[in-house]
Scaffold this motif. Sequence first.
Motif, short mmCIF file in Angstrom:
data_model
loop_
_atom_site.label_atom_id
_atom_site.label_comp_id
_atom_site.label_asym_id
_atom_site.label_seq_id
_atom_site.Cartn_x
_atom_site.Cartn_y
_atom_site.Cartn_z
N HIS A 1 0.82 -1.20 0.00
CA HIS A 1 0.00 0.00 0.00
C HIS A 1 0.86 1.26 0.00
CE1 HIS A 1 -3.14 -2.75 2.06
NE2 HIS A 1 -3.32 -2.75 0.76
N THR B 1 -1.61 3.87 -1.70
CA THR B 1 -2.98 3.47 -1.34
C THR B 1 -3.09 3.14 0.15
OG1 THR B 1 -2.52 1.14 -1.91
CG2 THR B 1 -3.43 2.55 -3.65
N GLY C 1 -3.47 5.29 2.72
CA GLY C 1 -4.35 6.17 3.49
C GLY C 1 -3.68 6.80 4.69
N TYR D 1 -1.78 9.42 7.02
CA TYR D 1 -1.93 10.87 7.07
C TYR D 1 -0.70 11.57 6.49
CZ TYR D 1 -6.33 11.17 9.57
OH TYR D 1 -7.66 11.12 9.90
N THR E 1 -6.37 6.12 9.49
CA THR E 1 -6.03 6.39 8.10
C THR E 1 -7.16 7.17 7.44
OG1 THR E 1 -6.94 4.24 7.47
CG2 THR E 1 -4.56 4.34 7.84
N TYR E 2 -6.87 7.80 6.30
CA TYR E 2 -7.89 8.57 5.60
C TYR E 2 -9.01 7.65 5.07
CZ TYR E 2 -4.72 12.64 5.33
OH TYR E 2 -3.89 13.70 5.61
N PHE E 3 -8.64 6.41 4.72
CA PHE E 3 -9.60 5.47 4.14
C PHE E 3 -9.09 4.06 4.38
CE2 PHE E 3 -6.81 7.32 0.86
CZ PHE E 3 -6.07 6.20 0.49
N VAL E 4 -9.88 3.07 4.04
CA VAL E 4 -9.47 1.68 4.20
C VAL E 4 -8.26 1.42 3.33
CG1 VAL E 4 -10.14 -0.73 3.84
CG2 VAL E 4 -11.82 0.93 4.71
N SER F 1 -7.94 0.71 -0.76
CA SER F 1 -9.23 0.96 -1.40
C SER F 1 -9.20 2.10 -2.41
CB SER F 1 -10.31 1.24 -0.36
OG SER F 1 -10.05 2.46 0.34
N ARG F 2 -8.21 2.98 -2.31
CA ARG F 2 -8.14 4.11 -3.25
C ARG F 2 -6.73 4.68 -3.28
NH1 ARG F 2 -10.31 9.66 -0.57
NH2 ARG F 2 -8.86 10.36 -2.15
N ARG G 1 -4.21 7.88 -3.03
CA ARG G 1 -3.98 9.23 -2.53
C ARG G 1 -2.47 9.38 -2.37
NH1 ARG G 1 -6.67 13.23 1.43
NH2 ARG G 1 -4.89 14.39 2.26
#
Length: 330
Positions: A94, A99, A101, A103, A132-135, A138-139, A141
Amino acid sequence: MMALFFLLMAHTGPAPGMAALIRQNGAEELRVSGRSVLPEGPQVSEQTCFRMASVSKQFTAACIILLKNEGKLSYEDPLDKFFPGFDPAVRLKHLLTHTSGLYDYEGLIPAGRTEQVSDADVLKWVSGIGATYFVPGSRYRYSNSGFCILSQVVEKVSGQPYAEFLKERILGPLGMDHSFIYRAGEPMPARALGYALQNDKVTESDQSVTSATKGDGCLYTSLADYRKWMDAIVENRLFNLEQELKQVNYRIKEDLFYGLGWFNIGGNELFHTGSTCGFSNVVWLTLDGRNALVYFSNLADYHAPAFVLENGLKFRKPAFALEKVLTLTD
């Protein structure tokens, strides 16, 4: 080169420099202009060392690949295996694909801090968030935090300082003798200083509080050395990058992916940009080694000449416009 035409429209004094390598169907052309240090410093040459900013990320990823291929870690390893306290859902793959997430450390810097941030600072601050900002996975950033933490993984697993491991395992074996990690106060031969254009005036802009973190952006290298790096990639001298990207790659949109410090299309066309307080960089190459555009400048926010060079390519152009990559980084 192009007489620094964009800059000289507003500025007529001594100009910072640019160095570019254009390779089309195996034929190569070099273009250099401007100065590495103003006002009367050396003229830029293919030996001039520029700070790579985010182009450094591919070298951090390369360190991880080498350790993985030695069986010392896995792309699937959870981050808390190395640093307890992180969400176990965050894995090394990740971090290598933006990916995670995690910070952004830039938003965690204490108010009023003037001392340059270290990768160890980033690890401490980000691990202390506990969220984290998201799982994870999953996306996409873009995350400088992730690559700073990857440099700390290199140190943890290898038992060596990151800069020492990089030199011993990559820079030295490839003969990249004009490449180094920035250390304040240490001599750095052929180093370009960074500049910015403000109110039609060129001012020194070489360092900032965030410009000394290693994993995400403070490798210095020259055009001549970067050629050695590109050739090592296409010749699989350190590892087979195309095969590694089959394991670690995230689709951002359409046919555009990110993995292992590179934006890529189909795993065979690689590119990245780099932006920092005093430098602007763009690199693009095809994995057959026959086409490339490498552009370094010691002027901030000055990628435009690279995009002009891109438009002038006759044999093959990037499948994804390099200017669009700037919208995917920070």
